[in-house]
Enzyme design. Sequence first.
Site, mmCIF file in Angstrom:
data_model
loop_
_atom_site.group_PDB
_atom_site.id
_atom_site.type_symbol
_atom_site.label_atom_id
_atom_site.label_comp_id
_atom_site.label_asym_id
_atom_site.label_seq_id
_atom_site.Cartn_x
_atom_site.Cartn_y
_atom_site.Cartn_z
ATOM 1 N N HIS A 39 0.944 -1.160 0.091
ATOM 2 C CA HIS A 39 0.049 0.023 0.070
ATOM 3 C C HIS A 39 0.963 1.255 -0.142
ATOM 4 O O HIS A 39 0.532 2.272 -0.887
ATOM 5 C CB HIS A 39 -0.973 -0.020 1.171
ATOM 6 N N GLU A 40 1.864 1.369 1.053
ATOM 7 C CA GLU A 40 2.595 2.249 0.825
ATOM 8 C C GLU A 40 3.430 2.515 -0.226
ATOM 9 O O GLU A 40 3.885 3.663 -0.844
ATOM 10 C CB GLU A 40 3.526 2.381 2.037
ATOM 11 N N HIS A 75 1.849 4.612 -3.008
ATOM 12 C CA HIS A 75 1.704 5.849 -2.782
ATOM 13 C C HIS A 75 2.943 6.591 -3.646
ATOM 14 O O HIS A 75 3.101 7.686 -4.115
ATOM 15 C CB HIS A 75 1.757 6.507 -1.377
ATOM 16 N N GLU A 103 -6.168 6.719 -1.378
ATOM 17 C CA GLU A 103 -6.142 5.708 -0.336
ATOM 18 C C GLU A 103 -6.668 4.480 -1.112
ATOM 19 O O GLU A 103 -6.199 3.538 -0.836
ATOM 20 C CB GLU A 103 -6.454 6.123 0.922
#
Length: 556
Positions: A151-152, A155, A223
């Site tokens: 997930h990170e 970004h 997100e």
Amino acid sequence: MKGIGGSLALASLVTMGLLFGMVFVLLLGLVFIMESENPSFGLAIAVVLTILFNAVVFFLSPFLMDLTQRWLYGTRWVSLADIRRQSPEAAQVIEQVCREHKLKQPRLGIIDDQNPTAFTYGSLPDTARLVVSQGLFTYLEDEEVATVYAHELGHIVHWDFALMTLAATLVQVMYLIYVFGQRMSRGGGDNKAKDVAQSLALAAYVFYIVGTYLILYLSRTREYFADHFAAESTGNPNALSRALVKIAYGIVEEGQREKEPSRLMEGTRALGIYDAKSANSTGTAYRVAASPERVGRVFLWDLFNPWGWWMELNSTHPLTGKRVRALSTYAEQLGLTIEFDMGRVVQEGKRLSKHRLYGNFALDILLYTAEPLGLIVGLIVGLLLLPTDWGFLMGAFLGLGAGILVKRSVMYPDFNRAPQSDVLTLMSDPYASPLRGQPVKLDGKLIGRGQAGYSFGSDLKLQDKTGMLFLRYSSRFGPIGNFLFGASQVKDLINTSGSTLGWFRRGIAPWMDLIRYTSGGKTINSYHRFWSLILGVGCILAGIILPMVLPPFSSF
């Protein structure tokens, strides 16, 4: 991947296009309106300096954040081998994503804090930092940790830092134009130019407010896309759903152990993978039941209560229920068994009373904003209908007072027949509202203060057999009384068990407005209704008395 990238690009382009368009309209208005060269030149210099300042901060921010992280949280930088020892699958995901996207491996950090969280910062992908807390490895399984890292990394791949920094700069420029227009409208010179400058300032302020909400929308959208990136990179959307729920659980567990709220969770709230303020409901359900069915029920509020949509407008993160539903949909598309049966939750939501959910929502929104609405309506009525010189002042005070009293009657209903309940039952109520308080009684233990890092805080944390809830205290002596209560009495109340009476409310975070806490023959009273009554009546009296004692407005 191409589909999700195209959708993300579209959302980003629409948001940035609107922000650029607003700034362009404002600057164009200045070019055609301002007759004097000096004000326009001054504004141009200010805009250029603002952009340059943000550019410098943008490129220096990783190093400034490194110092801040080290000082506040003791961040230590580690190698990929260190991550592999704690989560082999996470290390594998880092290598895979960096290889597939030709990405330089981000600098990896760990914070020795048991509150589970993860966040990324930097200016460009090649300067990115990816930091997690030790609690992430404590509460999550290996495959779940891997999805958080993915997930990170999403970004970073999506260039979130650059986009959010640019968007924030544009919003700052709008505010700068607003301030400039305000000053020009108050200065000397041509009245026509002053009028136009005032109109320009108003437009800039409106664009500034809209731009702020566009940034929040963009943050929430990214997100979702980072969640999707993690699910696609690992092929395991269920693991990320579990990770989000377990992170909420870990935050609740650590909150019950600590007398003071975590500074890490407060300080990194906007950066983190999960908004700690919204952890209570999901974390409590998992703590008690540890089953998808019980957890899913608390998602009913996220998915179907209109207040959830309203509150989410001011949040950087989507509501947890919506994120889990999106991940469950993707799991279905991959042909996987869904662990959080969001289809069942959606079916249950469709059986909820639409009248209770939506019937009075428009009215409740008006009541929720009753104070400013009453002030504006009263001011207009005073200007148009009241014949006295100070009619506008009378109308403003009367309208404000009426708004306070009307809202008070809805927020604080009669509590004499308040039923006994527990935290999990309250958080599972899909009809809960931040406006209409539910009078309830809870039995539990006070385990700490409610404000992060504030040794004199007057708010408290209550833990019962099912979960934890924040209690908001209000002294009859106002902020000074709150401070004195926090300084002199709260310390002795912590670790006591007793009965609590209050009004339960739910927004992004659930809480209770305290009425009374009783323990061992000692009673603590709280006075939320008292101050709303004093303020409401005081405004009405001011509206009646001031026009009678002030000299005629025309004499000024």
